[in-house]
Design an enzyme around this catalytic site. Sequence first.
Site, PDB file in Angstrom:
ATOM      1  N   HIS A 475      23.885 -35.193 -41.747  1.00 18.75           N
ATOM      2  CA  HIS A 475      22.930 -35.563 -42.794  1.00 18.75           C
ATOM      3  C   HIS A 475      22.599 -34.361 -43.688  1.00 18.75           C
ATOM      4  O   HIS A 475      22.712 -34.438 -44.919  1.00 18.75           O
ATOM      5  CB  HIS A 475      21.646 -36.110 -42.154  1.00 18.75           C
ATOM      6  CG  HIS A 475      20.557 -36.420 -43.139  1.00 18.75           C
ATOM      7  ND1 HIS A 475      20.335 -37.686 -43.615  1.00 18.75           N
ATOM      8  CD2 HIS A 475      19.631 -35.623 -43.739  1.00 18.75           C
ATOM      9  CE1 HIS A 475      19.324 -37.666 -44.475  1.00 18.75           C
ATOM     10  NE2 HIS A 475      18.878 -36.419 -44.564  1.00 18.75           N
ATOM     11  N   GLU A 476      22.177 -33.269 -43.077  1.00 16.83           N
ATOM     12  CA  GLU A 476      21.798 -32.098 -43.871  1.00 16.83           C
ATOM     13  C   GLU A 476      22.993 -31.529 -44.628  1.00 16.83           C
ATOM     14  O   GLU A 476      22.850 -30.990 -45.725  1.00 16.83           O
ATOM     15  CB  GLU A 476      21.158 -31.031 -42.980  1.00 16.83           C
ATOM     16  CG  GLU A 476      19.849 -31.446 -42.332  1.00 16.83           C
ATOM     17  CD  GLU A 476      18.800 -31.892 -43.339  1.00 16.83           C
ATOM     18  OE1 GLU A 476      18.822 -31.403 -44.492  1.00 16.83           O
ATOM     19  OE2 GLU A 476      17.956 -32.739 -42.990  1.00 16.83           O
ATOM     20  N   HIS A 479      23.304 -33.081 -47.960  1.00 17.65           N
ATOM     21  CA  HIS A 479      22.501 -32.384 -48.970  1.00 17.65           C
ATOM     22  C   HIS A 479      23.230 -31.133 -49.458  1.00 17.65           C
ATOM     23  O   HIS A 479      23.227 -30.817 -50.652  1.00 17.65           O
ATOM     24  CB  HIS A 479      21.154 -31.973 -48.375  1.00 17.65           C
ATOM     25  CG  HIS A 479      20.168 -33.075 -48.197  1.00 17.65           C
ATOM     26  ND1 HIS A 479      19.772 -33.904 -49.219  1.00 17.65           N
ATOM     27  CD2 HIS A 479      19.463 -33.467 -47.100  1.00 17.65           C
ATOM     28  CE1 HIS A 479      18.868 -34.772 -48.766  1.00 17.65           C
ATOM     29  NE2 HIS A 479      18.659 -34.521 -47.478  1.00 17.65           N
ATOM     30  N   HIS A 482      25.861 -31.905 -51.917  1.00 22.47           N
ATOM     31  CA  HIS A 482      25.229 -32.222 -53.197  1.00 22.47           C
ATOM     32  C   HIS A 482      24.927 -30.924 -53.952  1.00 22.47           C
ATOM     33  O   HIS A 482      25.191 -30.802 -55.160  1.00 22.47           O
ATOM     34  CB  HIS A 482      23.958 -33.025 -52.946  1.00 22.47           C
ATOM     35  CG  HIS A 482      23.461 -33.795 -54.123  1.00 22.47           C
ATOM     36  ND1 HIS A 482      22.311 -34.538 -54.080  1.00 22.47           N
ATOM     37  CD2 HIS A 482      23.937 -33.936 -55.383  1.00 22.47           C
ATOM     38  CE1 HIS A 482      22.111 -35.122 -55.252  1.00 22.47           C
ATOM     39  NE2 HIS A 482      23.082 -34.758 -56.069  1.00 22.47           N
TER      40      HIS A 482
END
Length: 688
Positions: A475-476, A479, A482
């Site tokens: 999940h992280e 980020h 991104h």
Amino acid sequence: MTDAAATSPNPLLAPTPLPYGLPPYGDIRPEHYLPAFEAAFAEHLDEVARITGAGSEPTFENTIEALERSGALLDRVERAFYTVSSADATDEIQAIEEQLAPLMSAHSDAIQLDSALYERIQTIHDRRDEVDLTPEQRYLVERRHREMSHAGAALDDAAKATLTELNSRLSVLTTTFEKNLLADTNDLAVVFDDVSELDGLTEGEISAAAQAAADRGLDGRYVVTLTLFTGHPYLSSLTNRESRRRLLEASRSRASRGNENDNRATLREISRLRAQRAALLGYDTHAGYITSDETAGSPQAVHALLRRLAVPAAENARREQAALQAVIDGDGESFTLEAHDWAFYTERVRAARYDLDRAALRPWFEAERVLRDGVFEAAHRLYGVTFVERPDLPAYHPDARVFEVFDEDGSAVGLYILDLYTRDTKRGGAWMNSIVDQSHLRGSKPVVVNNLNVPKPAPGTPTLLTLDEVTTLFHEFGHALHGLFATVTYPHFAGTAVFRDFVEFPSQVNEMWIYWPEILDRYARHIETGEPLPAEIVEKLHASETFNQGFATSEYLAAAWLDQAWHSLTAPQAAADLDVAEFEASALADIGLANPAVPTRYSSTYFAHVFSGGYSAGYYSYIWSEVLDADTVEWFGENGGLTRENGDRFRRRLLGVGGSKDPLEAYRDFRGRDADIQPLLKRRGLDG
């Protein structure tokens, strides 16, 4: 400040000798930060004064673009400092952060509320149809105008003075909230005298507890540190019911014990001042103020979604609760299921229903292999990027590892830093932040950081992750991608600078590769035998995906609703001396989630996301973004999954645009339509 520090050059004020703008943390001392901030504030104000003092007609180049070029030194200094204050907050760093809070607030207001600057931007905004602007430039004009208007730039001088006072006080309070929470979380780490109290934990988990005790001078004992959220991974394994009770009780009592770390008065004042500020800015509530500049648009839209999901989630949780109680009764026990029992008996039911013991999966999830053969490999196959460790580049802490990122053609993308382990100086939870943002205007490439809070085992012992920790890492890293892939001209749009209720979408999408066969087969290998995770276990994991979703969805929705409840108070309502426990109980009853066996994921006194982080009135963002995420996962499945073609499309049309276009427009460009909620309902077992 020492005499030596006063006379030696400040490494924060000179260009770093390290690549990618990585700060020279080995040379930076705590006493360097405040002087660097003071110099950066002054330089930024001078740059803005030159913009507003120009006698020429306002243009995009002499106002908007000049504003984008300004503040480079401050950007460098604050990113270097706040990376450390989150991940390695020593007492000295915390003291600096407390001093900085009102200074940062005052400086932000000095820019955002500058009447002369706003007038120039207003002029450009009014004439934006008359000049030749690229789509990114036009959107930048619109966003700069909207953000200054939203911040209060159009208010009169008296109102601005009041607003500045409110912002300053809020900056102090939110810093106090985080400081109190960190201190109480450390104080409440649970000490066990005998290893038998930790029966059910793995050898590695016991090793981590022994190491944590040794680090505190408690040799021969065992310390279990607390996670940011209410529950704890160990609750699913501890066979000793009293140990489970102690662990959950410690977690739920954080910052509400009447000591110097009590956050109740602090959060009430935060809520009151936010409501007052919203009224000053023309909104009924803080939730109204925040959502007006998000994709949701209004608190009513948020409340409608949360209420729609809460009813079936609560019903599912009650069915799950009955199943757990049946197991307890079947064992001949005479107690009623309580919150600290839920995770333990959930695993019992999971084992019986699916023949699946999630706790026993840890030997297949060795951290280094998960990182290289899972997280990095999925990114390589999807986007063509590679990661090369750079031990020669120092990060802010010895545990933080630096990787250089390259595109498929060998060109440099930026740096990725992973800081995996928990420590007393690190705030709870997991997060991504940027030390350097990409910008063509500034000629910079990104440096991004992922922080987790995995217990660190004793030296020589492998780090074995839980499935939840594997999920958090993926999940992280979403980020991080991104932040690495956004390719924009203007720093205002760099990386994850998108609406709060959109920012979780790319990170949630990246979780889909955890179970993707080609990826899972590479990273999920037994630490001793090298054997892959058996296919039958993978099938059981898929079969159990909606299992316990009643609990998971309910605890999340309860927290999202608490956030909305606090921030949906009008100024007069927030001025009342509210009892925190009573307020929480009333709010949860209102949405039908007042189940004592299913505590809210965060209670108010340790709800850092909303009282010291950037998610005030925005914790709904996770489920709001998950609508897009679930719909996107369906798209990948329909279009061949883990392919370069799919990765390139997602990178180019979504990740790559950063904040340089309306996020829902970017989503439609990628998906070909608006998102459908049905995949989310199916994923969470709410469609029946």
